[in-house]
Enzyme design. Structure first.
Site, PDB file in Angstrom:
ATOM      1  N   TYR A 142       0.819  -1.215   0.000  1.00  0.00           N
ATOM      2  CA  TYR A 142       0.000   0.000   0.000  1.00  0.00           C
ATOM      3  C   TYR A 142       0.850   1.261   0.000  1.00  0.00           C
ATOM      4  O   TYR A 142       0.396   2.320  -0.407  1.00  0.00           O
ATOM      5  CB  TYR A 142      -0.884   0.041   1.255  1.00  0.00           C
ATOM      6  N   LYS A 188       3.265 -15.405   2.241  1.00  0.00           N
ATOM      7  CA  LYS A 188       3.457 -16.120   0.967  1.00  0.00           C
ATOM      8  C   LYS A 188       4.958 -16.367   0.839  1.00  0.00           C
ATOM      9  O   LYS A 188       5.622 -15.938  -0.116  1.00  0.00           O
ATOM     10  CB  LYS A 188       2.891 -15.257  -0.179  1.00  0.00           C
ATOM     11  N   ASP A 220      -2.789 -18.517   0.520  1.00  0.00           N
ATOM     12  CA  ASP A 220      -3.780 -19.219  -0.298  1.00  0.00           C
ATOM     13  C   ASP A 220      -4.435 -20.344   0.503  1.00  0.00           C
ATOM     14  O   ASP A 220      -5.653 -20.524   0.492  1.00  0.00           O
ATOM     15  CB  ASP A 220      -3.173 -19.714  -1.627  1.00  0.00           C
ATOM     16  N   ASP A 244      -6.347  -7.295   4.332  1.00  0.00           N
ATOM     17  CA  ASP A 244      -7.502  -6.645   3.704  1.00  0.00           C
ATOM     18  C   ASP A 244      -8.400  -7.704   3.072  1.00  0.00           C
ATOM     19  O   ASP A 244      -9.618  -7.722   3.287  1.00  0.00           O
ATOM     20  CB  ASP A 244      -7.003  -5.656   2.645  1.00  0.00           C
ATOM     21  N   ASP A 248     -12.371  -9.389   4.481  1.00  0.00           N
ATOM     22  CA  ASP A 248     -13.643  -9.454   3.742  1.00  0.00           C
ATOM     23  C   ASP A 248     -14.123 -10.901   3.664  1.00  0.00           C
ATOM     24  O   ASP A 248     -15.325 -11.175   3.759  1.00  0.00           O
ATOM     25  CB  ASP A 248     -13.481  -8.898   2.313  1.00  0.00           C
TER      26      ASP A 248
HETATM   27  C1  IPM Z   1     -10.313  -1.347   4.181  1.00  0.00           C
HETATM   28  C2  IPM Z   1     -10.430  -0.722   2.819  1.00  0.00           C
HETATM   29  C3  IPM Z   1      -9.242   0.180   2.547  1.00  0.00           C
HETATM   30  C4  IPM Z   1      -7.991  -0.694   2.550  1.00  0.00           C
HETATM   31  C5  IPM Z   1      -9.298   1.004   1.262  1.00  0.00           C
HETATM   32  C6  IPM Z   1     -10.572   1.787   1.153  1.00  0.00           C
HETATM   33  C7  IPM Z   1      -8.131   1.920   1.151  1.00  0.00           C
HETATM   34  O1  IPM Z   1     -10.582  -1.698   1.831  1.00  0.00           O
HETATM   35  O2  IPM Z   1     -10.206  -0.613   5.169  1.00  0.00           O
HETATM   36  O3  IPM Z   1     -10.381  -2.568   4.281  1.00  0.00           O
HETATM   37  O4  IPM Z   1      -7.687  -1.333   1.542  1.00  0.00           O
HETATM   38  O5  IPM Z   1      -7.334  -0.744   3.582  1.00  0.00           O
HETATM   39 MN    MN Z   2     -10.915  -3.693   2.638  1.00  0.00          MN
END
Ligand code: IPM
Ligand code: MN
Ligand code: NAD
Length: 367
Positions: A142, A188, A220, A244, A248
């Site tokens: 990032y 990884k 993975d 990240d 999710d």
């Molecule tokens: C998160 C989001 C952010 C990230 C983006 C919006 C920059 O996806 O907080 O998970 O990737 O960290």
């Molecule tokens: Mn995110």
């Protein structure tokens, strides 16, 4: 607890303002119920800030955050800004905020909800899931340099230094001691040099925590195992991009990303609290966004920034009760609206008994 708790409120874009309205309502309900003075000050970030000032992170916003005890953030981004280059997008405002505040450790707990049939997994697979992702937040791909795009190619750089890895590893091991004493470090290392260093440094730090079990897992494999046996994980320690993505995935596993909270900590305050989800442009303005990720982020704030464990449990218990009473937004298969869910949680807090709520209810969802 300070006599006055100063919280910067950054609603941002999309459903950010919708969920923060409910989360601040809950915070004020806690203040009323327990006699705590929360001073909330709102500021601009992301696309909303670009529209108002031309900047995604105005200096006033950063100053407010720096002088606050905690920051509560909604979400940033949206399709209006999708054609901008990365360095000009609303998301950069959030990345810069994290970097300026040096909040290098992002805690993303995910627990099975106290509801059958919300997780897409079979009940016996989701049962007992209670994991904590500790995501490195201010390094890795990032933020690495060089980073550029020309007509012919584009470059991002994945770089980690030893101390960046060591300090987030210490956070993970320290938190593991308050849980089931197991850390899965995810990397990884079969491909990436940065992951080989990650493994080496995590091993070194682990020696200082002999009472915590450490295992290494390739990312993975981790994605696959999170779906097959999420309950097998305790603390997952990982780098920025993997964390990240895996968080999710954890949202999908418990049933909705809309319920996941987070806290981003550095060496000193302020800590930043935000739901894991984004601006959700597909549902913005419809009053159906799930406010629980933001509300449970408030619970994390009460516990971590203000040492208010009883108050945090009261929030979590009120959330569990609202869910069990059937107050669920459409992402959880219900028909309730954002304000209805937020209002029910706030009301339950104001009506809460003076005693500490039962442990089971408090354990239903974490902050
Ligand atoms: C998160 C989001 C952010 C990230 C983006 C919006 C920059 O996806 O907080 O998970 O990737 O960290
Ligand atoms: Mn995110
Ligand atoms: P998203 O998390 O915004 O949405 C993904 C899906 O989950 C959508 O279908 C959405 O409707 C649903 N969802 C998310 N939060 C929900 C909630 N509270 N209640 C009910 N449903 C919810 O991810 P995306 O669509 O990939 O990204 C949209 C924008 O948000 C992008 O600009 C992205 O960069 C940004 N984003 C910001 C953050 C942040 O501010 N921390 C995090 C992720 C994405």
């Amino acid at each position: 607890m300070p006599p006055e708790c100063r919280v910067a409120i950054l609603p941002g874009d999309g459903i950010g303002p919708e969920v923060l309205r409910e989360a601040t309502g809950v915070l004020l309900a806690v203040g009323r119920r327990f006699g705590i003075r929360f001073v909330l000050t709102e500021a601009l970030i992301g696309g909303a800030a670009i529209e108002a000032t031309g900047l995604f992170l105005p200096p006033d916003t950063l100053t407010l955050c720096r002088t606050s005890d905690a920051v509560l953030l909604g979400a940033v981004g949206g399709p209006q800004w999708d054609d901008l280059p990365p360095q000009l997008r609303p998301e950069r405002g959030l990345l810069d905020l994290r970097q300026h505040l040096k909040v290098f450790a992002n805690l993303r707990p995910a627990r099975a909800l106290p509801l059958a049939d919300v997780s897409p997994l079979r009940p016996e697979r989701i049962a007992g899931t209670d994991l904590l992702i500790v995501r490195e937040l201010t390094g890795g791909i990032y933020f690495g340099e060089p980073r550029y795009r020309s007509r012919r190619e584009a470059v991002d750089t994945l770089r980690y230094g030893r101390e960046e890895i060591a300090r987030v590893a210490r956070v993970a091991f320290t938190l593991a001691r308050t849980r089931r004493r197991r850390v899965t470090s995810v990397d990884k290392a079969n491909v990436l040099a940065s992951s080989q260093l990650w493994r080496e440094v995590v091993e070194e730090e682990a020696r200082r925590f002999p009472d915590v079990a450490l295992e290494h897992m390739l990312v993975d494999t981790c994605a696959m195992r999170l779906v097959r046996e999420p309950a097998a994980f305790d603390v997952i320690l990982t780098e920025n991009l993997f964390g990240d993505i895996l968080s999710d995935l954890a949202g999908g596993v418990v049933g909705s990303i809309g319920v996941l909270p987070s806290a981003s900590l550095g060496a000193e305050p302020p800590t930043v609290y935000e739901p894991v989800h984004g601006a959700a442009p597909d549902i913005v303005g419809r009053g159906i966004a799930n406010p629980l990720g933001a509300i449970l982020s408030v619970a994390m704030m009460l516990r971590h920034s203000f040492g208010l464990a009883r108050e945090a449990m009261t929030v979590e218990e009120a959330v569990a009760r609202a869910l069990q009473r059937g107050l669920r937004t459409p992402d959880l298969g219900g028909r309730a609206g954002t304000a209805e869910v937020g209002g029910a949680v706030a009301t339950a807090i104001i009506d809460a008994e003076g005693s500490v709520p039962p442990a089971r209810a408090g354990a239903a969802l974490d902050g």
